[in-house]
Design a protein around this motif. Structure first.
Motif, PDB file in Angstrom:
ATOM      1  N   ALA A  29       0.994  -1.101  -0.053  1.00 22.94           N
ATOM      2  CA  ALA A  29       0.074   0.080   0.164  1.00 22.94           C
ATOM      3  C   ALA A  29       0.760   1.240   0.109  1.00 22.94           C
ATOM      4  CB  ALA A  29      -0.744   0.081   1.349  1.00 22.94           C
ATOM      5  N   LEU A  30       1.962   1.184   0.791  1.00 26.05           N
ATOM      6  CA  LEU A  30       2.790   2.305   0.860  1.00 26.05           C
ATOM      7  C   LEU A  30       3.394   2.597  -0.550  1.00 26.05           C
ATOM      8  CD1 LEU A  30       4.434   2.185   4.511  1.00 26.05           C
ATOM      9  CD2 LEU A  30       2.370   3.574   3.590  1.00 26.05           C
ATOM     10  N   ARG A  31       4.103   1.665  -1.145  1.00 20.73           N
ATOM     11  CA  ARG A  31       4.515   1.649  -2.492  1.00 20.73           C
ATOM     12  C   ARG A  31       3.635   2.102  -3.496  1.00 20.73           C
ATOM     13  NH1 ARG A  31       7.078  -3.135  -0.499  1.00 20.73           N
ATOM     14  NH2 ARG A  31       5.601  -4.671  -1.396  1.00 20.73           N
ATOM     15  N   ARG A  32       2.210   1.817  -3.416  1.00 20.45           N
ATOM     16  CA  ARG A  32       1.479   2.209  -4.472  1.00 20.45           C
ATOM     17  C   ARG A  32       1.300   3.771  -4.162  1.00 20.45           C
ATOM     18  NH1 ARG A  32      -1.573  -2.434  -3.207  1.00 20.45           N
ATOM     19  NH2 ARG A  32      -2.903  -1.332  -1.607  1.00 20.45           N
ATOM     20  N   VAL A  33       1.487   4.311  -3.319  1.00 25.23           N
ATOM     21  CA  VAL A  33       1.450   5.898  -3.187  1.00 25.23           C
ATOM     22  C   VAL A  33       2.815   6.603  -3.155  1.00 25.23           C
ATOM     23  CG1 VAL A  33      -0.897   5.781  -1.911  1.00 25.23           C
ATOM     24  CG2 VAL A  33       1.386   5.871  -0.651  1.00 25.23           C
ATOM     25  N   ALA A  34       3.695   5.692  -3.395  1.00 23.04           N
ATOM     26  CA  ALA A  34       5.253   6.365  -3.247  1.00 23.04           C
ATOM     27  C   ALA A  34       5.423   7.221  -1.913  1.00 23.04           C
ATOM     28  CB  ALA A  34       5.239   7.218  -4.526  1.00 23.04           C
ATOM     29  N   PHE A  35       5.165   6.377  -0.806  1.00 27.61           N
ATOM     30  CA  PHE A  35       5.207   6.964   0.441  1.00 27.61           C
ATOM     31  C   PHE A  35       6.705   7.345   0.685  1.00 27.61           C
ATOM     32  CE2 PHE A  35       5.635   6.714   4.968  1.00 27.61           C
ATOM     33  CZ  PHE A  35       4.655   7.478   5.634  1.00 27.61           C
ATOM     34  N   SER A  36       6.639   8.482   1.301  1.00 25.73           N
ATOM     35  CA  SER A  36       8.352   9.062   1.588  1.00 25.73           C
ATOM     36  C   SER A  36       8.364   8.755   3.270  1.00 25.73           C
ATOM     37  CB  SER A  36       8.511  10.545   1.216  1.00 25.73           C
ATOM     38  OG  SER A  36       9.573  10.898   1.783  1.00 25.73           O
ATOM     39  N   ARG A  37       9.453   8.118   3.510  1.00 31.01           N
ATOM     40  CA  ARG A  37       9.706   7.925   5.021  1.00 31.01           C
ATOM     41  C   ARG A  37      10.407   9.060   5.515  1.00 31.01           C
ATOM     42  NH1 ARG A  37       8.904   3.233   2.899  1.00 31.01           N
ATOM     43  NH2 ARG A  37       8.235   1.300   4.131  1.00 31.01           N
ATOM     44  N   THR A  38      10.709  10.041   4.658  1.00 30.98           N
ATOM     45  CA  THR A  38      11.296  11.357   5.140  1.00 30.98           C
ATOM     46  C   THR A  38      10.460  12.338   5.338  1.00 30.98           C
ATOM     47  OG1 THR A  38      12.214  11.738   3.227  1.00 30.98           O
ATOM     48  CG2 THR A  38      13.878  10.493   4.517  1.00 30.98           C
ATOM     49  N   ASP A  39       9.525  12.454   4.530  1.00 31.91           N
ATOM     50  CA  ASP A  39       8.573  13.508   4.389  1.00 31.91           C
ATOM     51  C   ASP A  39       7.209  13.349   4.784  1.00 31.91           C
ATOM     52  OD1 ASP A  39      10.690  15.171   3.588  1.00 31.91           O
ATOM     53  OD2 ASP A  39      10.141  14.736   1.213  1.00 31.91           O
ATOM     54  N   ASP A  40       6.580  12.029   4.649  1.00 28.33           N
ATOM     55  CA  ASP A  40       5.487  11.711   4.854  1.00 28.33           C
ATOM     56  C   ASP A  40       5.106  11.191   6.250  1.00 28.33           C
ATOM     57  OD1 ASP A  40       4.751  12.509   2.264  1.00 28.33           O
ATOM     58  OD2 ASP A  40       4.910  10.590   1.416  1.00 28.33           O
ATOM     59  N   ARG A  41       3.758  11.093   6.573  1.00 30.77           N
ATOM     60  CA  ARG A  41       3.551  10.550   7.899  1.00 30.77           C
ATOM     61  C   ARG A  41       2.470   9.626   7.785  1.00 30.77           C
ATOM     62  NH1 ARG A  41       2.683  15.864  11.757  1.00 30.77           N
ATOM     63  NH2 ARG A  41       0.971  16.123  10.539  1.00 30.77           N
ATOM     64  N   LEU A  42       2.315   8.303   8.383  1.00 31.11           N
ATOM     65  CA  LEU A  42       1.516   7.495   8.558  1.00 31.11           C
ATOM     66  C   LEU A  42       0.943   7.390   9.844  1.00 31.11           C
ATOM     67  CD1 LEU A  42      -0.188   5.203   7.005  1.00 31.11           C
ATOM     68  CD2 LEU A  42       1.685   3.590   7.551  1.00 31.11           C
ATOM     69  N   PHE A  43      -0.468   7.633   9.960  1.00 28.25           N
ATOM     70  CA  PHE A  43      -1.345   7.683  11.195  1.00 28.25           C
ATOM     71  C   PHE A  43      -2.041   6.155  11.297  1.00 28.25           C
ATOM     72  CE2 PHE A  43      -0.155  11.782  10.979  1.00 28.25           C
ATOM     73  CZ  PHE A  43      -0.062  12.284  11.946  1.00 28.25           C
ATOM     74  N   SER A  44      -1.835   5.271  12.105  1.00 26.62           N
ATOM     75  CA  SER A  44      -2.480   4.068  12.367  1.00 26.62           C
ATOM     76  C   SER A  44      -3.733   3.918  13.559  1.00 26.62           C
ATOM     77  CB  SER A  44      -1.604   2.876  12.517  1.00 26.62           C
ATOM     78  OG  SER A  44      -2.058   1.639  13.268  1.00 26.62           O
ATOM     79  N   VAL A  45      -4.604   3.457  13.022  1.00 29.33           N
ATOM     80  CA  VAL A  45      -5.945   3.297  13.944  1.00 29.33           C
ATOM     81  C   VAL A  45      -5.675   2.216  15.118  1.00 29.33           C
ATOM     82  CG1 VAL A  45      -7.676   4.358  12.423  1.00 29.33           C
ATOM     83  CG2 VAL A  45      -7.142   1.855  12.537  1.00 29.33           C
ATOM     84  N   GLY A  46      -4.433   1.691  15.174  1.00 25.88           N
ATOM     85  CA  GLY A  46      -4.371   0.616  15.989  1.00 25.88           C
ATOM     86  C   GLY A  46      -4.578  -0.908  15.790  1.00 25.88           C
ATOM     87  N   ASP A  47      -4.534  -1.920  16.569  1.00 22.73           N
ATOM     88  CA  ASP A  47      -4.456  -3.308  16.087  1.00 22.73           C
ATOM     89  C   ASP A  47      -3.539  -3.707  14.955  1.00 22.73           C
ATOM     90  OD1 ASP A  47      -6.348  -3.836  17.777  1.00 22.73           O
ATOM     91  OD2 ASP A  47      -7.822  -4.602  16.598  1.00 22.73           O
ATOM     92  N   LEU A  48      -2.374  -3.427  15.450  1.00 23.48           N
ATOM     93  CA  LEU A  48      -0.798  -3.713  14.710  1.00 23.48           C
ATOM     94  C   LEU A  48      -0.729  -5.213  14.696  1.00 23.48           C
ATOM     95  CD1 LEU A  48       1.282  -0.990  15.980  1.00 23.48           C
ATOM     96  CD2 LEU A  48      -0.208  -0.753  14.033  1.00 23.48           C
ATOM     97  N   VAL A  49      -1.146  -5.803  15.915  1.00 21.02           N
ATOM     98  CA  VAL A  49      -0.725  -7.098  15.949  1.00 21.02           C
ATOM     99  C   VAL A  49      -1.937  -8.120  16.155  1.00 21.02           C
ATOM    100  CG1 VAL A  49       0.936  -6.561  17.800  1.00 21.02           C
ATOM    101  CG2 VAL A  49      -1.072  -7.128  18.494  1.00 21.02           C
ATOM    102  N   ASP A  50      -1.891  -9.601  15.935  1.00 20.76           N
ATOM    103  CA  ASP A  50      -2.778 -10.554  16.076  1.00 20.76           C
ATOM    104  C   ASP A  50      -3.384 -11.026  14.687  1.00 20.76           C
ATOM    105  OD1 ASP A  50      -2.094 -10.701  18.838  1.00 20.76           O
ATOM    106  OD2 ASP A  50      -3.974  -9.758  19.529  1.00 20.76           O
ATOM    107  N   ARG A  51      -3.623 -12.264  14.634  1.00 22.08           N
ATOM    108  CA  ARG A  51      -4.285 -12.613  13.271  1.00 22.08           C
ATOM    109  C   ARG A  51      -3.520 -12.453  12.143  1.00 22.08           C
ATOM    110  NH1 ARG A  51     -10.061  -9.854  14.671  1.00 22.08           N
ATOM    111  NH2 ARG A  51     -10.539 -11.173  16.092  1.00 22.08           N
ATOM    112  N   GLY A  52      -1.953 -12.300  12.418  1.00 17.86           N
ATOM    113  CA  GLY A  52      -1.122 -12.179  11.092  1.00 17.86           C
ATOM    114  C   GLY A  52       0.098 -12.642  11.688  1.00 17.86           C
ATOM    115  N   ALA A  53       0.820 -13.408  10.672  1.00 13.62           N
ATOM    116  CA  ALA A  53       2.199 -13.818  11.384  1.00 13.62           C
ATOM    117  C   ALA A  53       3.287 -12.927  11.635  1.00 13.62           C
ATOM    118  CB  ALA A  53       2.553 -15.007  10.223  1.00 13.62           C
ATOM    119  N   ASP A  54       3.212 -11.643  10.825  1.00 14.48           N
ATOM    120  CA  ASP A  54       4.197 -10.718  11.067  1.00 14.48           C
ATOM    121  C   ASP A  54       3.853  -9.525  12.056  1.00 14.48           C
ATOM    122  OD1 ASP A  54       5.774 -12.047   8.891  1.00 14.48           O
ATOM    123  OD2 ASP A  54       4.660 -10.881   7.247  1.00 14.48           O
TER     124      ASP A  54
END
Length: 216
Positions: A29-54
């Motif tokens: 998803a980040l690659r599709r929008v050419a996300f810049s780790r130096t200039d852009d910010r990502l805000f996550s609504v939580g539930d980073l964990v569980d139900r996924g191996a990573d």
């Protein structure tokens, strides 16, 4: 309880739905929008964990300067389980709800990372975007955002009453609020509350939205 973010004068802001250990989907998803780790910010609504191996890799994102998440109910489930240990009711509840990733990661390592991560996971964040104020919690905001620091933490990470009622009453004292927690077929707006959890762990659809598009 609340962390504030001033306007991003260098790049773009994005909001992402519940990740649930889907590190690969997030990267795509980040690659599709050419996300810049130096200039852009990502805000996550939580539930980073569980139900996924990573899940551990997703939890480690909170230490990146461009990544800003709130606390979800699955972070709470993991914390309770790791505090009480194997054999406890909290552990059994966590396993039922997707905590099996800890078997590979190891309980001691998961506990160490989670304890550090929780210090970076407030219950709410507020972001200034193009002169407007956008709030973010995992599950359900209070009726009046000005009372966010007095809100019931359990409602912020577990609540579903607003969406279950189809309540379109805008949250007062804020221009918009972004939440996850409840899976929707496609992003849904009720009043000024935007629901963006599209069930990445079971549908393969991880919603990533540009903050400016959300406001328009």
């Amino acid at each position: 309880m609340l962390m504030m973010h001033e306007a991003n004068t260098r790049g773009r802001d994005f909001f992402v739905g519940d990740i649930h250990g889907q590190y690969r989907l997030l990267g795509e998803a980040l690659r599709r929008v050419a996300f810049s780790r130096t200039d852009d910010r990502l805000f996550s609504v939580g539930d980073l964990v569980d139900r996924g191996a990573d899940s551990l890799d997703c939890l480690l994102l909170v230490f990146q300067p461009w990544f800003h998440a709130v606390r979800g109910n699955h972070e709470e489930l993991a914390r309770n389980a790791l505090q009480e240990g194997e054999g406890s009711n909290a552990w059994a509840l966590w396993m039922i709800n997707g905590g099996g990733w800890v078997v590979e990661s190891g309980a001691s390592e998961a506990r160490r990372v989670l304890e550090a991560a929780l210090r970076r996971l407030p219950h709410a964040r507020e972001v200034t975007i193009d002169g407007e104020r956008v709030g973010m919690v995992h599950a359900e905001p209070p009726a009046d955002w000005s009372r966010i620091e007095e809100a019931d933490p359990e409602a912020l990470v577990w609540g579903r009453s607003r969406i279950q009622r189809g309540d379109e009453t805008p949250v007062a004292g804020i221009d918009a609020v972004v939440v996850g927690h409840t899976i929707v077929e496609r992003p849904l707006t009720l009043g000024n509350v935007h629901y963006i959890d599209t069930g990445a762990f079971c549908t393969g659809r991880l919603t990533l939205v540009d903050a400016r598009e959300l406001l328009t």
